[in-house]
Design an enzyme around this catalytic site. Sequence first.
Site, short mmCIF file in Angstrom:
data_model
loop_
_atom_site.label_atom_id
_atom_site.label_comp_id
_atom_site.label_asym_id
_atom_site.label_seq_id
_atom_site.Cartn_x
_atom_site.Cartn_y
_atom_site.Cartn_z
N LEU A 77 0.83 -1.21 0.00
CA LEU A 77 0.00 0.00 0.00
C LEU A 77 0.86 1.27 0.00
O LEU A 77 2.04 1.22 0.35
CB LEU A 77 -0.93 -0.04 1.22
CG LEU A 77 -1.81 -1.30 1.28
CD1 LEU A 77 -2.31 -1.55 2.69
CD2 LEU A 77 -2.97 -1.18 0.31
N LYS A 183 14.74 -0.11 5.18
CA LYS A 183 14.25 0.48 3.92
C LYS A 183 14.42 2.00 3.94
O LYS A 183 14.86 2.61 2.96
CB LYS A 183 12.79 0.10 3.72
CG LYS A 183 12.09 0.80 2.56
CD LYS A 183 12.62 0.35 1.20
CE LYS A 183 12.08 1.19 0.06
NZ LYS A 183 10.73 0.87 -0.36
#
Length: 310
Positions: A77, A183
């Site tokens: 998402l 990340k």
Amino acid sequence: MYFHALFESMASKTPVGFIGLGNMGSPMAKNLIKNGYPVIATDVFPECCKELQDLGAQVVDSPAYVAEKADRIITMLPSSPNVIEVYTGSNGILKKVKKGTLLVDSSTIDPAVAREMAVAAEKMGAVFMDAPVSGGVGAASMAKLTFMVGGLEEEFKAAEELFTCMGANVIYCGQVGTGQAAKLCNNMLLSIGMIGTAETMNLGIRLGLDPKLLAKILNMSSGCCWSSDTYNPVPGVMEGVPSANNYQGGFGTTLMAKDLGLAQNTATNTRTPIPLGSLAHQIYRVMCSRGYANKDFSSVFQFLREEEAQ
């Protein structure tokens, strides 16, 4: 023969739920189907489901319905609010999730939100892992993504078989939230490297150097980085990259600005100085307001060229 073999393998594998079929989610889900997993999918934009449905996926109309049908679910998402809604909203996963379900979120979100979702899932008897990816749309299509995974180590083994269908590198980072941390650190460095490469190429061109020659020199010298040798931001230097296609496709400036905002938040919360990360965040935010929002983040080269012309 091929379809018969595929049907047999799908019959022997338990379904995987997939929520979020955008630029990244769609090719990831396709790779699960290619590897014989029956996929039960949904997306807030139903038109995104058509291609996957044609490949044999079962399309349903809400995350809750996916949770009814599958005990392994992957979400991909755009942002933290989307993740909160899909997991805890009125038609969310946690309304219908079965005990023992493995929930894997591959979105890039705030590590604190990942930890919140893990707590909420645990209350329902489910297991949550954060597993953001690196590599972009190209790597998603070729099943060459890098997964950075946070969660219980014993659950990591159970999820690994799914990751290897979609990626080439799967790295266990530690507890929930550490995948997101890895990340965000990667993307902060990526943005700094891209801006540095764009500045350097622009200066070299202004000094009379041929851009292809300059890139060649950088790439055999100590200044070499991914942005210079794999994803060069200067049009005409490389084929098959966004700069060769008017900065279409790739990793959008809006998404880079979002990730840098998350990095900024985590840096503030941990009292970590990130002077270049903060500056990169401001540059990408300005770019979003100057017409670059939907262009690839390497369009910072074009942005710098326009700045000098003013």
